[in-house]
Design a protein around this motif. Structure first.
Motif, PDB file in Angstrom:
ATOM      1  N   PRO A 230       2.950  -9.210   0.217  1.00 10.08           N
ATOM      2  CA  PRO A 230       4.192  -8.548   0.618  1.00 10.08           C
ATOM      3  C   PRO A 230       4.056  -7.941   2.014  1.00 10.08           C
ATOM      4  CG  PRO A 230       2.965  -7.157  -0.894  1.00 10.08           C
ATOM      5  CD  PRO A 230       2.219  -8.458  -0.816  1.00 10.08           C
ATOM      6  N   PRO A 231       5.176  -7.632   2.673  1.00  9.76           N
ATOM      7  CA  PRO A 231       5.092  -6.973   3.979  1.00  9.76           C
ATOM      8  C   PRO A 231       4.272  -5.686   3.900  1.00  9.76           C
ATOM      9  CG  PRO A 231       7.352  -7.657   3.549  1.00  9.76           C
ATOM     10  CD  PRO A 231       6.574  -7.894   2.282  1.00  9.76           C
ATOM     11  N   VAL A 232       3.557  -5.383   4.969  1.00 10.20           N
ATOM     12  CA  VAL A 232       2.740  -4.168   5.037  1.00 10.20           C
ATOM     13  C   VAL A 232       3.640  -2.944   4.870  1.00 10.20           C
ATOM     14  CG1 VAL A 232       1.224  -2.806   6.520  1.00 10.20           C
ATOM     15  CG2 VAL A 232       1.126  -5.317   6.601  1.00 10.20           C
ATOM     16  N   GLN A 233       3.202  -2.001   4.034  1.00  8.98           N
ATOM     17  CA  GLN A 233       3.920  -0.727   3.933  1.00  8.98           C
ATOM     18  C   GLN A 233       3.265   0.272   4.885  1.00  8.98           C
ATOM     19  OE1 GLN A 233       3.647   2.150   0.454  1.00  8.98           O
ATOM     20  NE2 GLN A 233       5.688   1.376   0.079  1.00  8.98           N
ATOM     21  N   GLN A 234       4.057   0.845   5.769  1.00  9.88           N
ATOM     22  CA  GLN A 234       3.491   1.773   6.754  1.00  9.88           C
ATOM     23  C   GLN A 234       4.115   3.145   6.614  1.00  9.88           C
ATOM     24  OE1 GLN A 234       3.448  -0.021  10.751  1.00  9.88           O
ATOM     25  NE2 GLN A 234       1.424  -0.712  10.110  1.00  9.88           N
ATOM     26  N   MET A 235       3.268   4.172   6.634  1.00  8.45           N
ATOM     27  CA  MET A 235       3.750   5.553   6.672  1.00  8.45           C
ATOM     28  C   MET A 235       3.330   6.158   8.016  1.00  8.45           C
ATOM     29  SD  MET A 235       2.675   6.859   2.840  1.00  8.45           S
ATOM     30  CE  MET A 235       3.938   8.138   2.621  1.00  8.45           C
TER      31      MET A 235
ATOM     32  N   VAL B 122      -0.459   0.333   3.827  1.00 10.88           N
ATOM     33  CA  VAL B 122      -0.770  -0.242   2.526  1.00 10.88           C
ATOM     34  C   VAL B 122      -0.633  -1.759   2.634  1.00 10.88           C
ATOM     35  CG1 VAL B 122      -0.228  -0.297   0.068  1.00 10.88           C
ATOM     36  CG2 VAL B 122       0.143   1.816   1.375  1.00 10.88           C
ATOM     37  N   LYS B 123      -1.748  -2.449   2.437  1.00 15.84           N
ATOM     38  CA  LYS B 123      -1.751  -3.909   2.522  1.00 15.84           C
ATOM     39  C   LYS B 123      -2.200  -4.475   1.185  1.00 15.84           C
ATOM     40  CE  LYS B 123      -2.432  -4.025   7.489  1.00 15.84           C
ATOM     41  NZ  LYS B 123      -3.245  -4.396   8.664  1.00 15.84           N
ATOM     42  N   SER B 124      -1.442  -5.421   0.663  1.00 11.99           N
ATOM     43  CA  SER B 124      -1.706  -5.943  -0.676  1.00 11.99           C
ATOM     44  C   SER B 124      -1.769  -7.460  -0.647  1.00 11.99           C
ATOM     45  CB  SER B 124      -0.597  -5.487  -1.637  1.00 11.99           C
ATOM     46  OG  SER B 124      -0.499  -4.078  -1.637  1.00 11.99           O
ATOM     47  N   PHE B 125      -2.617  -8.003  -1.492  1.00 11.37           N
ATOM     48  CA  PHE B 125      -2.759  -9.469  -1.522  1.00 11.37           C
ATOM     49  C   PHE B 125      -3.192  -9.925  -2.905  1.00 11.37           C
ATOM     50  CE2 PHE B 125      -5.293 -13.403  -0.784  1.00 11.37           C
ATOM     51  CZ  PHE B 125      -4.261 -14.200  -0.306  1.00 11.37           C
TER      52      PHE B 125
ATOM     53  N   CYS C 116       8.432  11.329   4.728  1.00 13.54           N
ATOM     54  CA  CYS C 116       8.304   9.890   4.987  1.00 13.54           C
ATOM     55  C   CYS C 116       8.325   9.149   3.653  1.00 13.54           C
ATOM     56  CB  CYS C 116       6.995   9.612   5.737  1.00 13.54           C
ATOM     57  SG  CYS C 116       6.690   7.855   6.027  1.00 13.54           S
TER      58      CYS C 116
ATOM     59  N   PRO D   7       8.490   5.195   2.923  1.00  9.99           N
ATOM     60  CA  PRO D   7       8.656   3.822   3.417  1.00  9.99           C
ATOM     61  C   PRO D   7       9.312   2.950   2.343  1.00  9.99           C
ATOM     62  CG  PRO D   7       6.391   4.183   2.763  1.00  9.99           C
ATOM     63  CD  PRO D   7       7.089   5.511   2.628  1.00  9.99           C
ATOM     64  N   PRO D   8       9.886   1.802   2.729  1.00 11.99           N
ATOM     65  CA  PRO D   8      10.443   0.900   1.725  1.00 11.99           C
ATOM     66  C   PRO D   8       9.415   0.544   0.654  1.00 11.99           C
ATOM     67  CG  PRO D   8      11.014   0.146   3.936  1.00 11.99           C
ATOM     68  CD  PRO D   8      10.036   1.274   4.103  1.00 11.99           C
TER      69      PRO D   8
ATOM     70  N   GLN E 263       7.023  -1.404  -1.639  1.00  9.23           N
ATOM     71  CA  GLN E 263       6.318  -2.692  -1.518  1.00  9.23           C
ATOM     72  C   GLN E 263       6.294  -3.344  -2.898  1.00  9.23           C
ATOM     73  OE1 GLN E 263       1.860  -3.184  -0.993  1.00  9.23           O
ATOM     74  NE2 GLN E 263       2.508  -3.806   1.040  1.00  9.23           N
ATOM     75  N   GLN E 264       6.786  -4.569  -2.979  1.00 10.79           N
ATOM     76  CA  GLN E 264       6.841  -5.231  -4.282  1.00 10.79           C
ATOM     77  C   GLN E 264       6.036  -6.521  -4.268  1.00 10.79           C
ATOM     78  OE1 GLN E 264      10.965  -5.476  -5.744  1.00 10.79           O
ATOM     79  NE2 GLN E 264      10.457  -3.514  -6.672  1.00 10.79           N
ATOM     80  N   MET E 265       5.249  -6.722  -5.302  1.00 13.87           N
ATOM     81  CA  MET E 265       4.533  -7.983  -5.489  1.00 13.87           C
ATOM     82  C   MET E 265       5.080  -8.657  -6.745  1.00 13.87           C
ATOM     83  SD  MET E 265       0.570  -6.788  -4.771  1.00 13.87           S
ATOM     84  CE  MET E 265      -0.087  -8.373  -4.220  1.00 13.87           C
TER      85      MET E 265
ATOM     86  N   VAL F 104       4.628  -0.706  -5.195  1.00 17.14           N
ATOM     87  CA  VAL F 104       3.921   0.383  -4.528  1.00 17.14           C
ATOM     88  C   VAL F 104       4.970   1.296  -3.902  1.00 17.14           C
ATOM     89  CG1 VAL F 104       2.217   1.023  -2.790  1.00 17.14           C
ATOM     90  CG2 VAL F 104       1.995  -1.167  -4.001  1.00 17.14           C
TER      91      VAL F 104
ATOM     92  N   SER G 253       5.532   5.094  -2.078  1.00 19.77           N
ATOM     93  CA  SER G 253       4.770   6.129  -1.371  1.00 19.77           C
ATOM     94  C   SER G 253       5.714   7.197  -0.846  1.00 19.77           C
ATOM     95  CB  SER G 253       4.009   5.499  -0.199  1.00 19.77           C
ATOM     96  OG  SER G 253       3.184   4.449  -0.660  1.00 19.77           O
TER      97      SER G 253
ATOM     98  N   VAL H 208       0.485   7.592  -2.997  1.00 20.84           N
ATOM     99  CA  VAL H 208       0.736   6.150  -2.989  1.00 20.84           C
ATOM    100  C   VAL H 208       0.628   5.725  -4.448  1.00 20.84           C
ATOM    101  CG1 VAL H 208      -0.008   3.880  -2.173  1.00 20.84           C
ATOM    102  CG2 VAL H 208      -0.233   5.873  -0.672  1.00 20.84           C
TER     103      VAL H 208
END
Lengths: 315, 315
Positions: A38-43, A54-57, B36, B38-39, B41-43, B54, B56, B67
């Motif tokens: 998914p797109p990186v979540q940034q705070m 937050v980076k997920s894979f 803050c 952020p949008p 994050q969905q997997m 996710v 946050s 988070v």
């Protein structure tokens, strides 16, 4: 559930040739299996003067999947940022939480440095005369360490704005690697005759410019590895320099467009000479002209370094 | 760093009036301080037949930020999903990881139920004749439990498609709360004369329709709390019903538009009679006509339930 803290993790994971090989394997991994990134979540955390990513894979090819948190803060100002965060490691088949790697960002630093080393090994000539590190901070140092694992340049330079920081970098390089580093505060002088430039800063304005790199020339043979920009606000390469590249490589095209050096570059600027290609798809070896490799940091590597760490966990 | 597992957490956190009050306070919390969110994050994890979210949230007003990872999977099919995940709790002032609440999604279930209870307490009449639960799963049960903490309807109904699941729900309600629940497989019959409808399904197609709710009437007094849809794929309310609402409330307008029941509703459909308002801003008390409250689940509550849990941790 396994819980490891930073000290446990440092005991079993360090920057070495093995890690570079593992990160390379992650870049090269492909397959028909299901994947999800998914797109990186940034705070953007103003009170901490920094950013949590937050980076997920997920890939069905691996035993685990990962949700990685890495924060980089300067809560009280200062030159060196603090890092915090953890990797949450889940079982790919059951969804269960298997491990909490409370690394304070250490694994992210290692995988980032190893990605730089891998990119250089893949794209740089076998023999390098002059390599330039732009930046003097923690990751600039780790990029130099990674470089030394894959190439032995005849001359190493460091380019920055702050003389004191440059001198500290030079001292560190001599102490740690026994190598002499020349330092520069003038960009054009630093770039003169260089084969390789690694930018490792947190700059929000370009630190590398077309004028200083090309001067009056039409082109030159140069590999630029830009690994600093990983958010919408950061930028290391002047747009004019980006557009001069003869080969454009990055770790993830979609991230480069949002977080990296492709920001502001519209699709219609792409052409035969300037078509983004990902590290996993690029051919090995140097290429005439300017090659730019933009690293924004990808969750695939966070999974790879997490599995590398778990595999080395003591019984 | 504190590490708590699901059993530890269940020992100190359960669905009760206190939790509903705490979640209400989180909804109402406002201030000039930095925040803050952020949008999400969905997997979408096809191999696990489910979704990891996710969420946050940071606010300078609280000691911690969070988070939160919550996964809902049916890896081997079946009626009841498995939940997994954890809340990572960080210090707001230093960025340090302070706690790992390895709750397997339990805290998310509690805060979701409590949010439903709070919304009902805020928006429903003091006296309810008939309340309908749509859905028979884990969260449908928790929504009934939350309802019973804030109102005592004279009649409770459950509406669903599967008679066997409905009977299980009825048995559970009698065992747990000592209340008789009537079950319906016909939507219009279930909705007849109801004051309150709570939809708690994972449906991807509407479970509540304008025709069944209004019939030949122009309007009716009814509070609908729709808490099932929390992803781009899910949907509980028919668009025609959404557009019939006389008051539209949700936990987060931006999330409702992407993950919730405002999907497909364009801004120019909004008007005087249909303007989204967030729970934190709505006036207390019932309102004539149809009030819809769309809950997508917000990270502000994940922080609140995490701090609630940490505050009750044994020495």
């Amino acid at each position: 559930m396994v819980v490891m803290n930073e000290a446990d993790i440092r005991n079993i994971v360090s920057l070495n040739s093995d890690v570079i090989v593992e990160m390379g394997a992650a870049f090269q991994s492909e397959g028909a299996a299901f994947t999800c990134q998914p797109p990186v979540q940034q705070m953007m955390l103003a009170p901490l003067n920094g950013l949590l990513c937050v980076k997920s894979f997920y890939t069905a090819l691996k035993k685990h999947f990962v949700v990685k948190m890495a924060g980089n803060y300067r809560p009280n100002g200062g030159n060196v940022s603090e890092t915090h965060g953890m990797n949450a490691v889940y079982d790919s088949a059951s969804g269960q939480l298997k491990a909490v790697l409370a690394d304070n960002g250490y694994l992210t630093q290692i995988r980032t440095a190893a990605a730089g080393g891998y990119a250089i090994d893949l794209l740089a000539p076998q023999t390098l005369d002059i390599a330039v590190i732009v930046g003097t901070g923690r990751q600039a140092r780790m990029q130099l360490s990674a470089l030394m694992l894959v190439r032995q340049p005849k001359e190493i330079r460091c380019f920055g704005r702050n003389t004191e920081s440059l001198k500290c970098f030079v001292d560190w390089a001599l102490d740690t690697h026994g190598i002499k580093v020349a330092y520069f505060t003038d960009e054009a002088l630093a770039m003169a005759n260089a084969d390789l430039v690694i930018t490792a800063t947190t700059s929000r304005t370009p630190v590398l410019h077309k004028e200083a790199v090309l001067g009056t020339r039409q082109s030159r043979d140069l590999l630029i590895v830009a690994m600093g920009s990983d958010s919408a606000e950061k930028r290391e390469l002047e747009e004019a320099l980006v557009l001069e590249s003869n080969r454009w490589v990055c770790d993830d095209i979609s991230q480069s467009a949002v977080l990296g050096e492709l920001k502001g570059i519209s699709d219609d600027m792409f052409g035969e000479a300037f078509t983004p290609i990902e590290l996993g798809d690029v051919l090995r070896g140097p290429s005439p002209g300017i090659t730019i490799c933009d690293l924004t940091g990808i969750a695939k590597l966070d999974l790879a370094i997490s599995e590398y760490c778990l595999a080395r966990m003591p019984e």
